[in-house]
Design an enzyme around this catalytic site. Sequence first.
Site, PDB file in Angstrom:
ATOM      1  CD  GLU A 193      -2.937  -1.093   0.147  1.00 25.90           C
ATOM      2  OE1 GLU A 193      -3.176   0.003  -0.388  1.00 25.90           O
ATOM      3  OE2 GLU A 193      -3.510  -2.143  -0.211  1.00 25.90           O
ATOM      4  CB  CYS A 198      -1.191   6.923   1.159  1.00 28.17           C
ATOM      5  SG  CYS A 198      -2.480   6.006   1.995  1.00 28.17           S
TER       6      CYS A 198
END
Lengths: 486, 563
Positions: free
Chosen positions: A214, A252
């Site tokens: 991720e 993110c």
Amino acid sequence: MDSIVIDLERDLDELRGYYRSGKTKDVTWRKSQLKGMLSLIKEREGDIFKALKEDLGKHHVEAFRDEVGVLTKSIKFALNGLQGWMSSKKAKLPAVALLSSAVVLPEPLGVVLIISSWNFPFGLCLEPLIGAIAAGNTMVVKPSELAPACSSLLANAIPDYLDNKAVKVVQGGSVVGQRLLQQKWDKIFFTGSSQVGRLVMSEAAKHLTPVTLELGGKCPAVVDSLSWSWDQEAAVNRITGAKFGACAGQACIAVDYILVTKEFTSTLVALMKAKIKDMFGENPRETNSMSRIVNKQHFLRLKRLLSDPNVQKSIVYGGSMDEENLFIEPTILVDPPLDAEIMKEEIFGPFLPIITLNDIKESIEFINSRPKPLAIYAFTKNEALRKRIVSETSSGSVVFNDAIIQYAADNMPFGGVGESGQGKYHGKASFDTFSHYKAVARRSFLTDFWYRSPPWNEYKLLLIEATYNFDYLGMLLVILGLKRSR
Amino acid sequence: MRRFPVTPKQGCSVVTGLQLGDNRAFTYPFTSKTAQIHLSFPYSFISFNSPYLLLQGQIPRNRYEIYRKKAVAKDFGPWKTLPIMGEEEKQQKFGVEEEAALVVKELRKSFRSGKTKSYEWRVSQLQSIDKMVHEREKEITEALYKDLSKPEIEAFVSEISMTKSSCKLALRELKRWMTPEEAKTSLTTFPSSAEIVPEPLGVVLVISSWNYPFLLSIDPVIGAIAAGNTVVLKPSETAPATSTLLAKLLKEYLDQSTIRVVEGAVAVTSALLDQKWDKILFTGGGKVGRIVLTAAAKHLTPVVLELGGKCPAVVDSNVNLQVAARRIIAGKWACNNGQACVGVDYVITTKDFAPKLIDSLRNELEEFFGKDPMESRDLSRIVNSFHFTRLATLLNEDKVSDKIVLGGQRNENQLKIAPTILLDVPEDSLIMQEEIFGPLLPILTVENIEDSFDVICSKPKPLAAYCFTNDQQLKKKFVQNIPAGGVLINDTVLHSTVSSLPFGGVGESGMGYYHGKFSFDAFSHKKAVLYRSFDGDSSIRYPPYTPRRQRLLKAVISGNILG
């Protein structure tokens, strides 16, 4: 061999042994662990808020919205879905496979490693843990050392609430991380930067360990020239909230930069300035409604991004930095040079560059000329533009008229593509990430096609061909001797 | 019945790819600039030129040295093959890399143009593949015969018709696969709608294997095309006739600007792996799989690895003996003479039952392949002299050679080994340590059939696990407790032909799935798309955070409106 490795190997032996005992495959065990996690979050909520305040200056409402609340929802979702996820799915078989059955059965992978990140220290650590537990694995969790209060809270609290023969927390920095990666795992789940992601993947290659990465990337927000003030208001609300209100841009999936037409820029900037004041007050540091930068190193990195004089010139709002308190004010830049660092690396902080375009359609080309981001946001009512964005750009996810909210959607797989990562999680996707889907077929001894085996002859070839084509009449004709050639 | 006038000798005189007898390829220890690593695929030597590979320490060098010495010591006569990396090729290495980069660049340009995304393009390419297999069936069968002496019917059953049905399925289902899937949305994101859109990944690489050189090349390519990618296929140089044929046919039938075949050996593979891909699907051995994964990590490329493993077959004593024996033979010797990743590697049965099983296998083998299996035309040969030597080494080991209860004949000139059964070989023998990938079948015996679980679980997870039994309890336990890519009860190999089942390994046997819709998924990214309107915006999400907002937020996220 150093002591870290010795401890680690002892832990791993224990985890592997426990996994082999089959205890973690039991549905009641999985449920009890998920419930344990739920009570951890509920009972230690105050401690969690405190730790997040200490490490990141996160306001407790923000902490609830982004971490505690989302986790609670995810655990409940997993508890509800677990039985269904665990059951085998029937696979369709053709009629020639008489007296056979086939199912796809999820099985746990074994001992898995979860390496999480500092920006959402609880969310990014426990969210994958939900999947790993639901899928019936044993696991080692390594929280980020850059959020030390959260890391030690996790290390202290997890053994109290979860079966510590199945879940171990290992704390430490890069040395510990490297030692962990040298061990053999059945899956590694990593949240962090693409640089470290590459390292994790090449270490995993040695043991053929599958990975879920991720990562992040520069997530653009395309803002069309919205004409209604209500729409403008909502768009600005959502962008501002998603950029500065989620760990001060250290996320993110935060908006990294905005793409907008030249005409609409001034409207957008004016609205955003007002909105920032609305949300965070005249002096954001004092209202405590915004997180601070995680540490000195990241603070200096962000400072360096602004140090380029051409970038300095492009600042239209904010830009002040308080090095002592590691606080950076919400900052808006209009058209910083595209070759400046701020437009090349992921910003991961409260700077918001606005790039102006002649036509909003140019945004597609702009996005495609850069690595694939984790998310693309587009604020538009133009159906044609929406269609083009979905079909012509590539990203982990696309969200129209909102930002960050996809993180909380259980039914949507969350994960990147290309530079922004590989593998998916959230909801059932978390369960899938930590499971192997085993194909299981059963046959009886009663029916067998005698023509399956050698010695080969043309007659058998005809029959096999008819079978493969599910040509039942053809099969009959061949058997009756009425069909002799292909 | 059609037979080909090609004798194996003629067929093999064009074999390239094995560098046995050529010591230029073996510069060991590594030179500082280019680390040369010898790897197995799964057992062939491959010297690999990539400084960032970290695998030196992991290669059990001794064993390969042994194989190599044995191989080098022999004069292979007509089997002598071309060097994999001769001086000339080394000089051309730079050229190879540039060429690989050029191919990728061209394909990336084609992908950017968007033409591979259209339904029409995908269908037209799939139809061409279907047409190609139909029209050129004879050539394909001949190439397989040249490379492996694969019997025509076996080539048809396991390669040609599997490819055809895979292609037909993709053509039939493509529209449905391409349709975005609606996703439910929750109160947290209300009001909104969501869908999951499959999108192509970009430029993908398929590296295939020599044992089913046609199927294992085209089947993944079908998935890559169906998902709308541009694709480079690198067929195995160990099956040169099929490799050449694939290069020729794909050029003739498919769109050259989007689908390419790159032929070659290690230098080429290594140059290809240096490029940036959006997905790599590799079929082969675990050692090269590790190299592929390491190379992919440099570009964060996701990988599907289809590896092998020692696939066990447990045989209970309550079974229909004849049917079980036939099915084991079908899954061992009738599968490319044991050179198959899902083939039965070894059998576990009870001490009492073993003699009966062996008798039955002996009878059925005779019925299938005649009194002298070495003369049978229904068995594939061993692919090349390297693998022949490797298999001979397994049989020649002291503690193994006296365990042969059936077969054991071999003919090095014809690269033939008869179906061979060994009883109770020791656990620590080479034959029980590595994937056999040939016509040798060890039978292990246990006191109690459930003891077989420990034997299987003490080894790396296999690609497939088979169990023959009529005991419902044992079936259930087997399915629950044996970790494997796939499990098949009372038969062998067939599960891999079912397109509705995911095909792929776990642990040492690989990662990722393909076949049917799973092939489409392997080459697609599932993009989450969420549509929100500007209405229904709620201020509780945003700062400043007041206590009232906090209470409301808790209620909404927990789904408790009354809260």
